[in-house]
Design a protein around this motif. Sequence first.
Motif, PDB file in Angstrom:
ATOM      1  N   MET A   1      43.916  35.247 147.790  1.00 41.26           N
ATOM      2  CA  MET A   1      42.916  34.232 148.013  1.00 41.26           C
ATOM      3  C   MET A   1      41.804  34.443 146.988  1.00 41.26           C
ATOM      4  SD  MET A   1      40.577  33.548 151.428  1.00 41.26           S
ATOM      5  CE  MET A   1      42.001  33.445 152.458  1.00 41.26           C
ATOM      6  N   LYS A   2      41.417  33.371 146.342  1.00 43.55           N
ATOM      7  CA  LYS A   2      40.359  33.454 145.344  1.00 43.55           C
ATOM      8  C   LYS A   2      39.019  33.728 146.024  1.00 43.55           C
ATOM      9  CE  LYS A   2      42.344  30.375 141.936  1.00 43.55           C
ATOM     10  NZ  LYS A   2      42.141  29.139 141.188  1.00 43.55           N
ATOM     11  N   SER A   3      38.137  34.334 145.262  1.00 43.18           N
ATOM     12  CA  SER A   3      36.814  34.652 145.783  1.00 43.18           C
ATOM     13  C   SER A   3      36.065  33.376 146.183  1.00 43.18           C
ATOM     14  CB  SER A   3      36.026  35.423 144.729  1.00 43.18           C
ATOM     15  OG  SER A   3      34.750  35.738 145.202  1.00 43.18           O
ATOM     16  N   GLN A   4      36.193  32.324 145.408  1.00 47.70           N
ATOM     17  CA  GLN A   4      35.524  31.054 145.719  1.00 47.70           C
ATOM     18  C   GLN A   4      36.058  30.457 147.018  1.00 47.70           C
ATOM     19  OE1 GLN A   4      32.896  29.836 144.204  1.00 47.70           O
ATOM     20  NE2 GLN A   4      32.782  28.108 145.581  1.00 47.70           N
ATOM     21  N   THR A   5      37.362  30.557 147.241  1.00 55.40           N
ATOM     22  CA  THR A   5      37.960  30.052 148.480  1.00 55.40           C
ATOM     23  C   THR A   5      37.453  30.842 149.677  1.00 55.40           C
ATOM     24  OG1 THR A   5      39.942  29.443 147.259  1.00 55.40           O
ATOM     25  CG2 THR A   5      40.135  29.532 149.646  1.00 55.40           C
ATOM     26  N   LEU A   6      37.388  32.159 149.521  1.00 53.12           N
ATOM     27  CA  LEU A   6      36.866  33.017 150.592  1.00 53.12           C
ATOM     28  C   LEU A   6      35.419  32.654 150.905  1.00 53.12           C
ATOM     29  CD1 LEU A   6      37.229  35.390 152.521  1.00 53.12           C
ATOM     30  CD2 LEU A   6      36.479  36.885 150.651  1.00 53.12           C
ATOM     31  N   TRP A   7      34.603  32.464 149.862  1.00 50.24           N
ATOM     32  CA  TRP A   7      33.202  32.102 150.077  1.00 50.24           C
ATOM     33  C   TRP A   7      33.108  30.761 150.794  1.00 50.24           C
ATOM     34  CZ3 TRP A   7      28.611  32.089 151.422  1.00 50.24           C
ATOM     35  CH2 TRP A   7      27.764  31.034 151.149  1.00 50.24           C
ATOM     36  N   THR A   8      33.932  29.803 150.402  1.00 48.53           N
ATOM     37  CA  THR A   8      33.910  28.493 151.047  1.00 48.53           C
ATOM     38  C   THR A   8      34.246  28.616 152.525  1.00 48.53           C
ATOM     39  OG1 THR A   8      34.515  27.406 148.980  1.00 48.53           O
ATOM     40  CG2 THR A   8      34.879  26.156 150.995  1.00 48.53           C
ATOM     41  N   LEU A   9      35.244  29.404 152.860  1.00 51.31           N
ATOM     42  CA  LEU A   9      35.624  29.597 154.263  1.00 51.31           C
ATOM     43  C   LEU A   9      34.512  30.280 155.052  1.00 51.31           C
ATOM     44  CD1 LEU A   9      39.347  30.713 153.876  1.00 51.31           C
ATOM     45  CD2 LEU A   9      38.502  28.570 154.828  1.00 51.31           C
ATOM     46  N   VAL A  10      33.965  31.352 154.504  1.00 53.43           N
ATOM     47  CA  VAL A  10      32.913  32.096 155.199  1.00 53.43           C
ATOM     48  C   VAL A  10      31.655  31.237 155.350  1.00 53.43           C
ATOM     49  CG1 VAL A  10      31.325  34.062 154.994  1.00 53.43           C
ATOM     50  CG2 VAL A  10      33.757  34.377 154.548  1.00 53.43           C
ATOM     51  N   GLY A  11      31.248  30.583 154.272  1.00 52.84           N
ATOM     52  CA  GLY A  11      30.047  29.759 154.317  1.00 52.84           C
ATOM     53  C   GLY A  11      30.170  28.589 155.271  1.00 52.84           C
ATOM     54  N   THR A  12      31.309  27.914 155.238  1.00 56.67           N
ATOM     55  CA  THR A  12      31.522  26.770 156.125  1.00 56.67           C
ATOM     56  C   THR A  12      31.585  27.201 157.583  1.00 56.67           C
ATOM     57  OG1 THR A  12      32.686  25.600 154.359  1.00 56.67           O
ATOM     58  CG2 THR A  12      33.043  24.821 156.599  1.00 56.67           C
ATOM     59  N   ALA A  13      32.291  28.283 157.861  1.00 55.34           N
ATOM     60  CA  ALA A  13      32.393  28.763 159.248  1.00 55.34           C
ATOM     61  C   ALA A  13      31.032  29.186 159.786  1.00 55.34           C
ATOM     62  CB  ALA A  13      33.377  29.932 159.323  1.00 55.34           C
ATOM     63  N   ARG A  84      30.882  49.352 147.046  1.00 52.96           N
ATOM     64  CA  ARG A  84      32.241  49.735 146.619  1.00 52.96           C
ATOM     65  C   ARG A  84      33.269  49.356 147.675  1.00 52.96           C
ATOM     66  NH1 ARG A  84      31.830  55.610 143.718  1.00 52.96           N
ATOM     67  NH2 ARG A  84      30.428  54.937 142.057  1.00 52.96           N
ATOM     68  N   ARG A  85      32.927  49.619 148.907  1.00 56.14           N
ATOM     69  CA  ARG A  85      33.852  49.293 150.006  1.00 56.14           C
ATOM     70  C   ARG A  85      34.113  47.785 150.051  1.00 56.14           C
ATOM     71  NH1 ARG A  85      32.809  50.919 156.302  1.00 56.14           N
ATOM     72  NH2 ARG A  85      34.847  50.310 157.060  1.00 56.14           N
ATOM     73  N   GLY A  86      33.059  46.993 149.875  1.00 60.58           N
ATOM     74  CA  GLY A  86      33.211  45.545 149.867  1.00 60.58           C
ATOM     75  C   GLY A  86      34.037  45.061 148.697  1.00 60.58           C
ATOM     76  N   GLN A  87      33.841  45.677 147.532  1.00 63.29           N
ATOM     77  CA  GLN A  87      34.624  45.303 146.363  1.00 63.29           C
ATOM     78  C   GLN A  87      36.106  45.600 146.573  1.00 63.29           C
ATOM     79  OE1 GLN A  87      32.775  47.362 143.110  1.00 63.29           O
ATOM     80  NE2 GLN A  87      31.047  45.931 143.012  1.00 63.29           N
ATOM     81  N   ARG A  88      36.398  46.749 147.191  1.00 61.88           N
ATOM     82  CA  ARG A  88      37.803  47.080 147.475  1.00 61.88           C
ATOM     83  C   ARG A  88      38.409  46.077 148.458  1.00 61.88           C
ATOM     84  NH1 ARG A  88      35.874  52.557 147.853  1.00 61.88           N
ATOM     85  NH2 ARG A  88      35.969  52.344 150.107  1.00 61.88           N
ATOM     86  N   LEU A  89      37.636  45.712 149.482  1.00 64.98           N
ATOM     87  CA  LEU A  89      38.109  44.746 150.469  1.00 64.98           C
ATOM     88  C   LEU A  89      38.371  43.396 149.820  1.00 64.98           C
ATOM     89  CD1 LEU A  89      38.657  43.931 153.427  1.00 64.98           C
ATOM     90  CD2 LEU A  89      36.230  43.372 153.587  1.00 64.98           C
ATOM     91  N   LEU A  90      37.432  42.923 149.007  1.00 64.93           N
ATOM     92  CA  LEU A  90      37.624  41.639 148.328  1.00 64.93           C
ATOM     93  C   LEU A  90      38.813  41.686 147.371  1.00 64.93           C
ATOM     94  CD1 LEU A  90      33.933  40.584 147.600  1.00 64.93           C
ATOM     95  CD2 LEU A  90      35.494  39.617 149.294  1.00 64.93           C
ATOM     96  N   ALA A  91      38.981  42.814 146.671  1.00 62.97           N
ATOM     97  CA  ALA A  91      40.124  42.953 145.760  1.00 62.97           C
ATOM     98  C   ALA A  91      41.432  42.910 146.533  1.00 62.97           C
ATOM     99  CB  ALA A  91      40.005  44.252 144.970  1.00 62.97           C
ATOM    100  N   ARG A  92      41.463  43.562 147.705  1.00 68.33           N
ATOM    101  CA  ARG A  92      42.668  43.557 148.533  1.00 68.33           C
ATOM    102  C   ARG A  92      42.986  42.139 149.012  1.00 68.33           C
ATOM    103  NH1 ARG A  92      41.988  47.160 153.323  1.00 68.33           N
ATOM    104  NH2 ARG A  92      41.182  48.514 151.703  1.00 68.33           N
ATOM    105  N   ILE A  93      41.952  41.405 149.398  1.00 71.23           N
ATOM    106  CA  ILE A  93      42.162  40.025 149.867  1.00 71.23           C
ATOM    107  C   ILE A  93      42.668  39.152 148.719  1.00 71.23           C
ATOM    108  CG2 ILE A  93      40.947  37.944 150.666  1.00 71.23           C
ATOM    109  CD1 ILE A  93      39.145  39.821 152.307  1.00 71.23           C
TER     110      ILE A  93
END
Length: 98
Positions: A1-13, A84-93
């Motif tokens: 999942m792209k970072s922009q798609t994730l942001w759109t989902l989180v922001g909209t929710a 760092r933890r957040g970056q790893r999580l986003l990279a995994r997603i």
Amino acid sequence: MKSQTLWTLVGTATAAATGIAMRQAMKKTFRHGVFEPPVNPDRDDVEWRQAILWGAASGMAVGAARIVGWKVASAGMRRTRRSRRGQRLLARIEDQDH
């Protein structure tokens, strides 16, 4: 999942959830202080003043709550990207999509 798609989902929710919560809070506030909020402003027993007051007040409150929701989600995503933890999580997603 792209970072922009994730942001759109989180922001909209987040914006939707804060909007719904604000609308429920507005209903409770109006019931205790002003009048029973109209379920259907088109009904004959609803006065114009009540319909317009409810529409304006709830529209402004829900709109403001949605903006707060977007800002909170944006701040959370920025904090996640900085750690760092957040970056790893986003990279995994992002890697799960490939």
